[in-house]
Every structure is written in C-alpha cells, then in structure tokens.
Design a protein around this motif. Structure first.
Motif, PDB file in Angstrom:
ATOM      1  N   GLU A 277      38.988  45.399  47.912  1.00 16.24           N
ATOM      2  CA  GLU A 277      39.668  44.953  49.132  1.00 16.24           C
ATOM      3  C   GLU A 277      39.936  43.458  49.122  1.00 16.24           C
ATOM      4  OE1 GLU A 277      41.004  46.702  51.557  1.00 16.24           O
ATOM      5  OE2 GLU A 277      40.452  48.508  50.439  1.00 16.24           O
ATOM      6  N   TRP A 278      39.037  42.649  48.540  1.00 15.48           N
ATOM      7  CA  TRP A 278      39.243  41.205  48.496  1.00 15.48           C
ATOM      8  C   TRP A 278      40.488  40.857  47.691  1.00 15.48           C
ATOM      9  CZ3 TRP A 278      36.035  36.990  50.266  1.00 15.48           C
ATOM     10  CH2 TRP A 278      34.949  37.404  51.039  1.00 15.48           C
ATOM     11  N   PHE A 279      40.622  41.507  46.540  1.00 14.59           N
ATOM     12  CA  PHE A 279      41.778  41.238  45.690  1.00 14.59           C
ATOM     13  C   PHE A 279      43.062  41.777  46.315  1.00 14.59           C
ATOM     14  CE2 PHE A 279      38.500  40.383  42.604  1.00 14.59           C
ATOM     15  CZ  PHE A 279      39.058  39.409  41.782  1.00 14.59           C
ATOM     16  N   LYS A 280      42.970  42.893  46.994  1.00 24.77           N
ATOM     17  CA  LYS A 280      44.149  43.435  47.684  1.00 24.77           C
ATOM     18  C   LYS A 280      44.644  42.460  48.746  1.00 24.77           C
ATOM     19  CE  LYS A 280      43.190  48.398  47.170  1.00 24.77           C
ATOM     20  NZ  LYS A 280      42.841  49.644  47.897  1.00 24.77           N
ATOM     21  N   ARG A 281      43.701  41.896  49.501  1.00 26.76           N
ATOM     22  CA  ARG A 281      44.078  40.937  50.542  1.00 26.76           C
ATOM     23  C   ARG A 281      44.667  39.669  49.935  1.00 26.76           C
ATOM     24  NH1 ARG A 281      38.329  41.771  53.543  1.00 26.76           N
ATOM     25  NH2 ARG A 281      38.752  43.808  54.497  1.00 26.76           N
ATOM     26  N   PHE A 282      44.104  39.250  48.814  1.00 22.54           N
ATOM     27  CA  PHE A 282      44.628  38.047  48.152  1.00 22.54           C
ATOM     28  C   PHE A 282      46.051  38.280  47.652  1.00 22.54           C
ATOM     29  CE2 PHE A 282      44.969  35.192  44.402  1.00 22.54           C
ATOM     30  CZ  PHE A 282      44.874  33.984  45.083  1.00 22.54           C
ATOM     31  N   ALA A 283      46.305  39.476  47.134  1.00 16.51           N
ATOM     32  CA  ALA A 283      47.658  39.811  46.668  1.00 16.51           C
ATOM     33  C   ALA A 283      48.646  39.794  47.836  1.00 16.51           C
ATOM     34  CB  ALA A 283      47.664  41.172  45.983  1.00 16.51           C
ATOM     35  N   VAL A 284      48.216  40.346  48.979  1.00 12.20           N
ATOM     36  CA  VAL A 284      49.070  40.344  50.169  1.00 12.20           C
ATOM     37  C   VAL A 284      49.314  38.902  50.635  1.00 12.20           C
ATOM     38  CG1 VAL A 284      49.207  40.991  52.605  1.00 12.20           C
ATOM     39  CG2 VAL A 284      48.379  42.645  50.919  1.00 12.20           C
TER      40      VAL A 284
ATOM     41  N   ILE B  27      32.065  39.026  39.913  1.00 15.15           N
ATOM     42  CA  ILE B  27      33.452  38.911  39.435  1.00 15.15           C
ATOM     43  C   ILE B  27      34.308  38.216  40.476  1.00 15.15           C
ATOM     44  CG2 ILE B  27      35.472  40.174  38.634  1.00 15.15           C
ATOM     45  CD1 ILE B  27      33.128  40.267  36.716  1.00 15.15           C
ATOM     46  N   ARG B  28      34.093  38.562  41.744  1.00 11.52           N
ATOM     47  CA  ARG B  28      34.837  37.888  42.821  1.00 11.52           C
ATOM     48  C   ARG B  28      34.543  36.397  42.820  1.00 11.52           C
ATOM     49  NH1 ARG B  28      32.844  41.724  47.640  1.00 11.52           N
ATOM     50  NH2 ARG B  28      33.800  43.703  47.027  1.00 11.52           N
ATOM     51  N   ILE B  29      33.256  36.068  42.707  1.00 10.93           N
ATOM     52  CA  ILE B  29      32.855  34.663  42.736  1.00 10.93           C
ATOM     53  C   ILE B  29      33.470  33.912  41.562  1.00 10.93           C
ATOM     54  CG2 ILE B  29      30.886  33.091  42.518  1.00 10.93           C
ATOM     55  CD1 ILE B  29      29.204  35.209  43.991  1.00 10.93           C
ATOM     56  N   ILE B  30      33.455  34.529  40.387  1.00  7.16           N
ATOM     57  CA  ILE B  30      34.027  33.896  39.194  1.00  7.16           C
ATOM     58  C   ILE B  30      35.526  33.673  39.368  1.00  7.16           C
ATOM     59  CG2 ILE B  30      34.583  34.244  36.755  1.00  7.16           C
ATOM     60  CD1 ILE B  30      31.889  35.687  36.497  1.00  7.16           C
ATOM     61  N   PHE B  31      36.228  34.703  39.873  1.00  4.64           N
ATOM     62  CA  PHE B  31      37.679  34.590  40.027  1.00  4.64           C
ATOM     63  C   PHE B  31      38.059  33.534  41.049  1.00  4.64           C
ATOM     64  CE2 PHE B  31      41.576  35.671  42.328  1.00  4.64           C
ATOM     65  CZ  PHE B  31      42.487  35.686  41.291  1.00  4.64           C
ATOM     66  N   PHE B  32      37.492  33.634  42.254  1.00  2.00           N
ATOM     67  CA  PHE B  32      37.890  32.703  43.309  1.00  2.00           C
ATOM     68  C   PHE B  32      37.347  31.299  43.035  1.00  2.00           C
ATOM     69  CE2 PHE B  32      38.389  36.801  45.506  1.00  2.00           C
ATOM     70  CZ  PHE B  32      39.687  36.645  45.953  1.00  2.00           C
TER      71      PHE B  32
END
Length: 240
Positions: free
Chosen positions: A15-22, A160-165
């Motif tokens: 969901e975090w990545f989906k929101r970021f894409a939006v 993974i979220r922490i690494i990406f953001f």
C-alpha cells in the motif's frame, strides 16, 4: 523468477508503494496542466522570467512558433490527463518521460535555477515507468522466459520500505546539494537574484559584469560566461 522480480511484485502489492505511485502521477500531472493551459491560451510561459534570461530567450522564441506552441500545450494537457486515469497511466508515463528529459537537458544547458525540481520530476517519471515494468518488459528487446503469474507469498517487509524511502531522501539531498555546487555562476531568475550571488562569490566584480552581460546587454549565456572568465583573468593579472 529471481529475487529482484519477487521484490518488485511484493512492492506492487504494498500500500505504501501504491500511494507513492499515485502521488507521483498526481504531482507530475499537476506540473503539466498549468504549463499546457498557458500555451494553449497563447500566453508566454514563465511570464516572470526576464526576456534577457537564457531560458527567457527560449520561451520568447517558442511563443512565436504559432500553432507549434499550441500543439505543445495540447500534448502536455493530454499527457497529464492520461497520467490521472489509472487505465491510461502507463501511456501517460511513456509520453511524459521523453518530454521531461528534454526539459531537464534544457534547464541544465541554460543553468536555470529550477533545475533541481525538474531533475526530481525526471526521477518521479522514471519511477512510474519502473512501476509498470511488468507491462513494459514485453516491449524490451530481450527474450522473456515464460513464468507463471506471481503469487504473493509474504507482504513486503518494513526494512525494504525504509531502504527505498531513505534512499529517495538521500538522492533528493544529493540533487539539492550537488546542483548548488555544479556551476560557479548562473543567471538565476532575475537581475536582482543574479547580483545577490555576487556578495558570496570569489570574484564579485566579475560576477557583476556577468549579470550586466545577461540582463542589461542581453547577450547569450556562452558569451557572458566567456566575459566572466576574462574578467576573472584580468583581476588575477591585476592582483599579481
């Protein structure tokens, strides 16, 4: 399927990545809607930018191209709308990417003060293309092995979220700091802004000459950079 692709599909379901894409789609569309509208209406883009600014020269000439100027506006509006519609967002991203790359190269070439923001837009556009890798990979000139549809085995981990953001913020910081030291001097957005940088310049007198060359004489950027270099050399000779 390798681990990298598995991470990709796990991110697609997160969901975090989906929101970021939006967020990226909305932000990029929002940048093109007003820019396209101004061109369709026949008004000069970035009206606050002096005509003697290197990018101002470009905008003045672009406005005089007639229906080509209107065509650019229509393409920008169309691209923005496609980005906002989920079913057509990939087409919008494919159209957006070459346009923003062209704009990015233009801003670097003219040493535009908004280069940082445009660079971020390029990265957001690239993210959207990677986001739809599962659809784009069939267009790549590589043999695609036949694989079964991916079945999500586990949700994406917080690490993974922490690494990406965290990496995203690090890249943004690098862009902001890196572009600050990229050029010794630039025309900025106005004569006042240009001369404001002279106070902290190693060559204040040469900086003033550069700003006058840009905004009072209306000379091309390359010519004014040569004048700036010559003024520095004269100052060094006088110092000796």
């Amino acid at each position: 399927m390798n681990r990298l692709e598995e991470l990709y599909y796990e991110a697609k379901a997160d969901e975090w990545f989906k929101r970021f894409a939006v967020f990226c789609r909305i932000a990029l569309a929002a940048s093109f809607l007003p820019a396209g509208y101004v061109k369709i209406m026949g008004e000069r883009f970035a009206s606050g930018l002096s005509s003697n600014n290197p990018l101002g020269h470009y905008f003045d000439a672009l406005q005089l191209t007639g229906y080509y100027y209107t065509f650019i506006g229509i393409v920008q509006i169309t691209t923005a709308i496609l980005l906002l519609i989920p079913r057509t967002s990939l087409l919008g991203a494919l159209m957006y990417f070459p346009i923003i790359i062209n704009i990015c190269v233009l801003t670097y070439a003219t040493r535009f003060a908004g280069t940082r923001l445009v660079t971020m837009m390029v990265l957001a556009s690239l993210f959207l293309l990677i986001w739809d890798y599962n659809r784009l990979k069939h267009l790549l000139p590589f043999k695609q092995p036949k694989t079964d549809p991916y079945v999500l085995k586990k949700p994406l981990g917080k690490s993974i979220r922490i690494i990406f953001f965290g990496s995203s913020f690090a890249v943004l910081a690098f862009i902001i700091i890196g572009t600050f030291y990229l050029y010794e001097i630039g025309p900025q957005n106005s004569e006042a802004e240009c001369k404001n940088q002279c106070a902290s310049s190693k060559n204040p007198a040469a900086c003033e000459i550069f700003c006058d060359c840009i905004y009072k004489q209306g000379q091309p950027l390359d010519s004014c950079l040569t004048t700036f270099a010559n003024a520095k050399d004269i100052r060094k000779s006088d110092g000796k």
